[in-house]
Design a protein around this motif. Sequence first.
Motif, PDB file in Angstrom:
ATOM      1  N   UNK A  99       0.790  -1.121  -0.037  1.00  0.00           N
ATOM      2  CA  UNK A  99       0.168  -0.184   0.167  1.00  0.00           C
ATOM      3  C   UNK A  99       0.832   1.241  -0.101  1.00  0.00           C
ATOM      4  N   UNK A 100       1.961   1.248   0.729  1.00  0.00           N
ATOM      5  CA  UNK A 100       2.698   2.124   0.722  1.00  0.00           C
ATOM      6  C   UNK A 100       3.373   2.653  -0.397  1.00  0.00           C
ATOM      7  N   UNK A 101       3.956   1.973  -1.029  1.00  0.00           N
ATOM      8  CA  UNK A 101       4.581   1.808  -2.492  1.00  0.00           C
ATOM      9  C   UNK A 101       3.558   2.419  -3.596  1.00  0.00           C
ATOM     10  N   UNK A 102       2.491   1.968  -3.430  1.00  0.00           N
ATOM     11  CA  UNK A 102       1.385   2.183  -4.439  1.00  0.00           C
ATOM     12  C   UNK A 102       1.071   3.813  -4.334  1.00  0.00           C
ATOM     13  N   UNK A 119       2.773   5.849  -2.695  1.00  0.00           N
ATOM     14  CA  UNK A 119       3.968   6.989  -3.204  1.00  0.00           C
ATOM     15  C   UNK A 119       3.964   7.202  -4.751  1.00  0.00           C
ATOM     16  N   UNK A 120       3.609   5.908  -5.319  1.00  0.00           N
ATOM     17  CA  UNK A 120       3.723   6.090  -6.953  1.00  0.00           C
ATOM     18  C   UNK A 120       2.348   6.996  -7.313  1.00  0.00           C
ATOM     19  N   UNK A 121       1.444   6.934  -6.606  1.00  0.00           N
ATOM     20  CA  UNK A 121       0.282   7.592  -7.105  1.00  0.00           C
ATOM     21  C   UNK A 121       0.429   9.431  -6.815  1.00  0.00           C
ATOM     22  N   UNK A 122       1.060   9.489  -5.587  1.00  0.00           N
ATOM     23  CA  UNK A 122       1.592  10.790  -5.223  1.00  0.00           C
ATOM     24  C   UNK A 122       2.473  11.126  -6.226  1.00  0.00           C
ATOM     25  N   UNK A 123       3.571  10.674  -6.651  1.00  0.00           N
ATOM     26  CA  UNK A 123       4.489  11.171  -7.712  1.00  0.00           C
ATOM     27  C   UNK A 123       3.924  11.279  -8.944  1.00  0.00           C
ATOM     28  N   UNK A 124       3.020  10.550  -9.168  1.00  0.00           N
ATOM     29  CA  UNK A 124       2.326  10.843 -10.712  1.00  0.00           C
ATOM     30  C   UNK A 124       1.618  12.032 -10.940  1.00  0.00           C
ATOM     31  N   UNK A 125       1.014  12.607  -9.514  1.00  0.00           N
ATOM     32  CA  UNK A 125       0.160  13.909  -9.469  1.00  0.00           C
ATOM     33  C   UNK A 125       1.144  14.910  -9.377  1.00  0.00           C
ATOM     34  N   UNK A 162      10.858  10.938  -2.137  1.00  0.00           N
ATOM     35  CA  UNK A 162       9.763   9.915  -1.360  1.00  0.00           C
ATOM     36  C   UNK A 162       9.923   8.529  -1.506  1.00  0.00           C
ATOM     37  N   UNK A 163      10.493   8.244  -2.890  1.00  0.00           N
ATOM     38  CA  UNK A 163      10.405   6.691  -3.293  1.00  0.00           C
ATOM     39  C   UNK A 163      11.829   6.026  -2.937  1.00  0.00           C
ATOM     40  N   UNK A 164      12.481   6.858  -2.201  1.00  0.00           N
ATOM     41  CA  UNK A 164      14.042   6.385  -1.881  1.00  0.00           C
ATOM     42  C   UNK A 164      13.864   5.482  -0.503  1.00  0.00           C
ATOM     43  N   UNK A 165      13.583   4.314  -0.687  1.00  0.00           N
ATOM     44  CA  UNK A 165      13.248   3.295   0.428  1.00  0.00           C
ATOM     45  C   UNK A 165      14.300   2.340   0.703  1.00  0.00           C
ATOM     46  N   UNK A 166      15.439   2.120  -0.205  1.00  0.00           N
ATOM     47  CA  UNK A 166      16.255   1.141  -0.049  1.00  0.00           C
ATOM     48  C   UNK A 166      17.717   1.461  -0.051  1.00  0.00           C
ATOM     49  N   UNK A 167      18.476   0.549   0.834  1.00  0.00           N
ATOM     50  CA  UNK A 167      19.921   0.743   0.934  1.00  0.00           C
ATOM     51  C   UNK A 167      20.565   0.870  -0.695  1.00  0.00           C
ATOM     52  N   UNK A 168      21.744   1.724  -0.484  1.00  0.00           N
ATOM     53  CA  UNK A 168      22.308   2.044  -1.932  1.00  0.00           C
ATOM     54  C   UNK A 168      23.893   1.535  -1.577  1.00  0.00           C
ATOM     55  N   UNK A 169      24.113   0.700  -2.743  1.00  0.00           N
ATOM     56  CA  UNK A 169      25.455   0.341  -2.588  1.00  0.00           C
ATOM     57  C   UNK A 169      26.746   1.545  -2.429  1.00  0.00           C
ATOM     58  N   UNK A 170      27.457   1.500  -1.366  1.00  0.00           N
ATOM     59  CA  UNK A 170      28.576   2.475  -1.216  1.00  0.00           C
ATOM     60  C   UNK A 170      28.294   3.466  -0.361  1.00  0.00           C
ATOM     61  N   UNK A 171      26.714   3.722   0.126  1.00  0.00           N
ATOM     62  CA  UNK A 171      26.413   4.760   1.030  1.00  0.00           C
ATOM     63  C   UNK A 171      26.125   4.134   2.292  1.00  0.00           C
ATOM     64  N   UNK A 172      26.033   5.104   3.315  1.00  0.00           N
ATOM     65  CA  UNK A 172      25.759   4.620   4.855  1.00  0.00           C
ATOM     66  C   UNK A 172      24.300   4.211   5.067  1.00  0.00           C
TER      67      UNK A 172
END
Length: 300
Positions: free
Chosen positions: A20-23, A25-31, A78-88
């Motif tokens: 639900x959260x991801x859906x 966020x996608x709706x928010x970003x579309x608007x 807003x949709x940046x929810x995941x760990x990124x390689x090389x970053x803390x």
Amino acid sequence: MLSQQIMNHTMHFITDRFDELKNNIRSLNTILTHTQPLAALAYPLPCTSKGMESEPVKYIAAEEHTGHKAVELAASCYQDLYIQPGYSQKSARRTVGVIWLSPAQNPTSITIPELVDKINAAKTDIENHIIQTYETRQDRFEALRAECPGIMTMHLYRHIRCYSEQNIQSIRFAWQRKDSLSKPVKKDLLLKIEEEFDRSGPEYRVPLEQLINRIKQTPGELLRIRRQVRVQPAANIRFDAGIKTVTAPMPIIIIQSNELKLKALTDFDAKSQRKIRSDKAVSEVIGSFGGVTIEVFSAR
């Protein structure tokens, strides 16, 4: 059997709420990306590399983006929810900013507050469920990662700020530098320093001995430990009723027709002098130990 039932319930609950959260966020970003803002500012801050979390921050450049590019950066944040390689994984990736929309010019913007409420509610529900279901930090970590592989916890739990028709007069971005002040247990503090004294070479013993003697002579209720907290961006929001200061790791969404004044975020320079509060209690630094300063406050 019971633990398996708990695990199955947790998996079902987290998966449903996360979807639900991801859906939403996608709706928010579309608007957002299909809406023309009255104004938009975004300042993507430099990310902290893995292993560099404890390094002192001396300077942060505030790179300003406006208009459609700022909206794109907000949507990405807003949709940046995941760990990124090389970053803390211990320091959040931050984009300071504001998206100002007019409900009169953009009718679809009136659906944004409800979407944001749903997004924030899902974040809170997941966090509360994890905390209430699992006792230890490790169990919580494993349960969350099992259902949301690669998730960055602090990004998952942080809320989007959205204000709708609250007649905000201005938003001024600034850097917030705070210290963490705590009251130590005198005997425990002395024990730690004395243990370090016993391990230290002759060149370090004199200042440690002086610190130990000063702590022994000081009443415990007057001792304080001050620890520097990492600098963070903040927004001073002026309402009719006054000013509210909030942290600003993600762009703030404002939906109103009334005029809104915005003040840009400037570069952070640790060399710049901090204003000393007139009501700040008088204290004396008597030494440092383990990355913190030890102070004595005046008796009242």
